[in-house]
Write an enzyme that holds these catalytic residues in place. Structure first.
Site, PDB file in Angstrom:
ATOM      1  N   ALA A   1       0.805  -1.221   0.000  1.00 26.21           N
ATOM      2  CA  ALA A   1       0.000   0.000   0.000  1.00 26.21           C
ATOM      3  C   ALA A   1       0.838   1.272   0.000  1.00 26.21           C
ATOM      4  CB  ALA A   1      -0.928   0.005   1.218  1.00 26.21           C
ATOM      5  N   ASP A   2       2.162   1.134   0.030  1.00 26.56           N
ATOM      6  CA  ASP A   2       2.996   2.337   0.141  1.00 26.56           C
ATOM      7  C   ASP A   2       4.239   2.238  -0.747  1.00 26.56           C
ATOM      8  OD1 ASP A   2       3.507   4.842   1.113  1.00 26.56           O
ATOM      9  OD2 ASP A   2       4.513   4.160   2.934  1.00 26.56           O
ATOM     10  N   PRO A   3       4.047   2.103  -2.084  1.00 28.54           N
ATOM     11  CA  PRO A   3       5.208   1.947  -2.975  1.00 28.54           C
ATOM     12  C   PRO A   3       5.855   3.283  -3.350  1.00 28.54           C
ATOM     13  CG  PRO A   3       3.204   1.788  -4.254  1.00 28.54           C
ATOM     14  CD  PRO A   3       2.771   1.988  -2.823  1.00 28.54           C
ATOM     15  N   HIS A   4       6.256   4.063  -2.337  1.00 29.20           N
ATOM     16  CA  HIS A   4       6.907   5.338  -2.630  1.00 29.20           C
ATOM     17  C   HIS A   4       8.402   5.099  -2.876  1.00 29.20           C
ATOM     18  CE1 HIS A   4       8.777   5.572   1.354  1.00 29.20           C
ATOM     19  NE2 HIS A   4       7.602   5.246   1.883  1.00 29.20           N
TER      20      HIS A   4
ATOM     21  N   ASN B   1      10.706   3.040  -0.604  1.00 27.49           N
ATOM     22  CA  ASN B   1      10.476   1.607  -0.414  1.00 27.49           C
ATOM     23  C   ASN B   1      10.809   0.780  -1.650  1.00 27.49           C
ATOM     24  OD1 ASN B   1       9.592   1.970   2.210  1.00 27.49           O
ATOM     25  ND2 ASN B   1       7.434   2.158   1.631  1.00 27.49           N
TER      26      ASN B   1
END
Length: 493
Positions: free
Chosen positions: A145-148, A151
């Site tokens: 949910a957090d592929p910034h 990461n």
């Protein structure tokens, strides 16, 4: 740490409760607060995060399209370097408060200079991340949910490594199907379909007038000149409507929006023109073609057929063009071109067996009782195409330029052009798997429904052309006179 988070959670709930009570905040505010608190505790549970990492690796780290040996001609190309990497978890050194994992050397996606020094293809990295994300959201349902950029890193071999598996989402199949349906209805600018999607997914509170939601969505689309496929722009179009009608997003869907936004933001670091909806289109079409589930077949029909039964020839043309390009690429691909493949992962390609099966299902629907309106519009388009063909013949005989036709005929001409292109693309697709297409066409040719519809087409054409006998007569006369003049001129010379 747990004590501090517990105190923070209590404060969040107190503030949320007061806002709901005195400031008349949204009724789902406490639901959002509870979900945020849950993720806060999940992110410091390293046993859970380690399990998430291993599950993610088992689903996407060993993707067969990334690891398999790809055969091209008589050569074998190893694509193992183009894969998703997930750090290994060392459970003997891991506990609830300590996470010990494999060290992976990589290059930050924000470090443009390092990516260039490593000679990494940015487009391939984007495709790799997009393909993995689409598989997460539309195939398996378990997603990061957090592929910034913090990461994700690129390795020297061209792989993409994921980190930080504390914030994960898991959406069931009916939500995944709903996500595809929302995308199709948005692309079709079908506001009523979108409103019904939101209702079936539980976004809209009970008692809301669906037609009012549909009208608001239609207004948000504008006049059609700003049909952006930029995810941020799309969400900006929808946010006002969502707020006006007090939409309530399920927690996992809120994470989906977050994931797509993060994905597009990360990809734009590598390609400023990246648009996630536009780039995801081939994958979505591939899913619709490959999945024979009735819901997916219905969505495919909605993509290609309007609510009134008319065929979206532009969509059919685009799909045929994509399949035709695959045929051309297969014919032209050589061992020397393996490194320059426009689709190194193969995820933009279409499985021809799925294409043939989907085509057969679509034809069976058109020939069924439910497809009666589609047959009427199809018959109309065939007659229009015949008219344009006849006009072209007349123009050719009289040496007229086709562009001299009236502007009112532009739509008819476009239909004719698309039908002609459709047959061209069909021939190209047949080249990919002639045995599959031949078997399907034979099966269809033996069906009584095909015989009846073919008879209807022939009868309609004969009846229509019978009213054009004067025009047909002048066509013949023009050809004859043209031939006489040409022969007379040649005799004089």
């Amino acid at each position: 740490m747990h004590l501090l988070l517990t105190l923070d959670a209590l404060l969040f709930r107190m503030v949320g409760g007061q806002l709901k009570r005195f400031a008349k905040a949204r009724k789902d505010l406490l639901v959002a607060v509870n979900e945020m608190v849950r993720h806060m505790f999940d992110e410091i549970d390293y046993i859970l995060e380690g399990g998430n990492a291993e599950r993610f690796a088992s689903l996407y780290g060993n993707d067969p399209k990334s690891h398999q040996n790809a055969t091209i001609g008589n050569t074998v190309r190893n694509e193992k370097e183009n894969c998703i990497k997930v750090p290994k978890i060392y459970w003997e050194f891991t506990c609830k408060a300590v996470l010990t994992m494999e060290w992976i050397d990589g290059i930050k996606l924000t470090d443009q200079a390092a990516l260039e020094r490593a000679c990494l293809n940015r487009r391939k990295l984007i495709d790799l991340g997009l393909y993995c994300s689409l598989r997460q959201l539309l195939e398996e349902g378990f997603f990061h949910a957090d592929p910034h950029p913090g990461n994700l890193v690129a390795t020297d071999s061209g792989s993409l490594a994921y980190f930080d598996f504390g914030m994960m989402g898991d959406i069931p199949r009916h939500y995944r199907v709903g996500l595809i349906q929302v995308l199709v209805h948005f692309v079709n600018r079908d506001s009523l379909g979108l409103a019904n999607d939101f209702l079936s997914l539980g976004f809209i509170p009970e008692g809301i007038d669906i037609q009012s939601v549909s009208d608001a969505l239609q207004a948000s689309f504008g006049d059609g000149t700003r049909q952006s496929r930029d995810f941020e722009a799309i969400m900006n179009q929808l946010y006002d409507v969502m707020y006006e009608f007090n939409f309530s997003l399920p927690p996992d869907y809120a994470l989906v929006i977050r994931a797509l936004g993060s994905l597009e933001g990360t990809a734009k670091l590598l390609d400023s023109n990246f648009k996630v909806v536009e780039k995801a289109y081939p994958f979505v079409i591939g899913r619709l073609l490959a999945d024979s589930n009735p819901d997916m077949r219905r969505i495919l029909r909605e993509l290609l057929i309007c609510n009134d039964g008319s065929i979206r020839w532009n969509r059919l043309e685009r799909l045929g063009e994509a399949i035709s390009e695959q045929a051309s690429d297969s014919a032209e691909e050589s061992p020397d071109s393996e490194g320059n493949s426009s689709d190194p992962l193969g995820w933009k390609s279409f499985d021809m067996r799925s294409v043939v099966n989907a085509t057969e299902d679509l034809l069976l629907f058109i020939l069924s009782e439910k497809g009666g309106r589609v047959r009427v519009f199809l018959l109309r388009d065939v007659i229009k195409a015949a008219d344009v063909f006849l006009q072209d013949e007349v123009a050719g005989v009289l040496n007229e330029k086709p562009e001299a036709r009236e502007a009112s005929d532009s739509e008819v001409n476009a239909t004719y052009t698309r039908v002609a292109k459709g047959f061209h693309y069909l021939r190209q697709a047949v080249k990919l798997a002639p045995e599959l297409w031949t078997a399907m066409l034979i099966r269809m040719a033996l069906k009584p429904e095909v015989h009846r519809f073919s008879f209807d087409i022939i009868s309609a054409l004969i009846m229509h052309l019978s009213h054009k006998l004067p025009e047909t007569f002048w066509i013949c006369m023009s050809r004859h006179l043209h031939k006489l003049v040409r022969n007379h001129t040649s005799d004089e010379l």
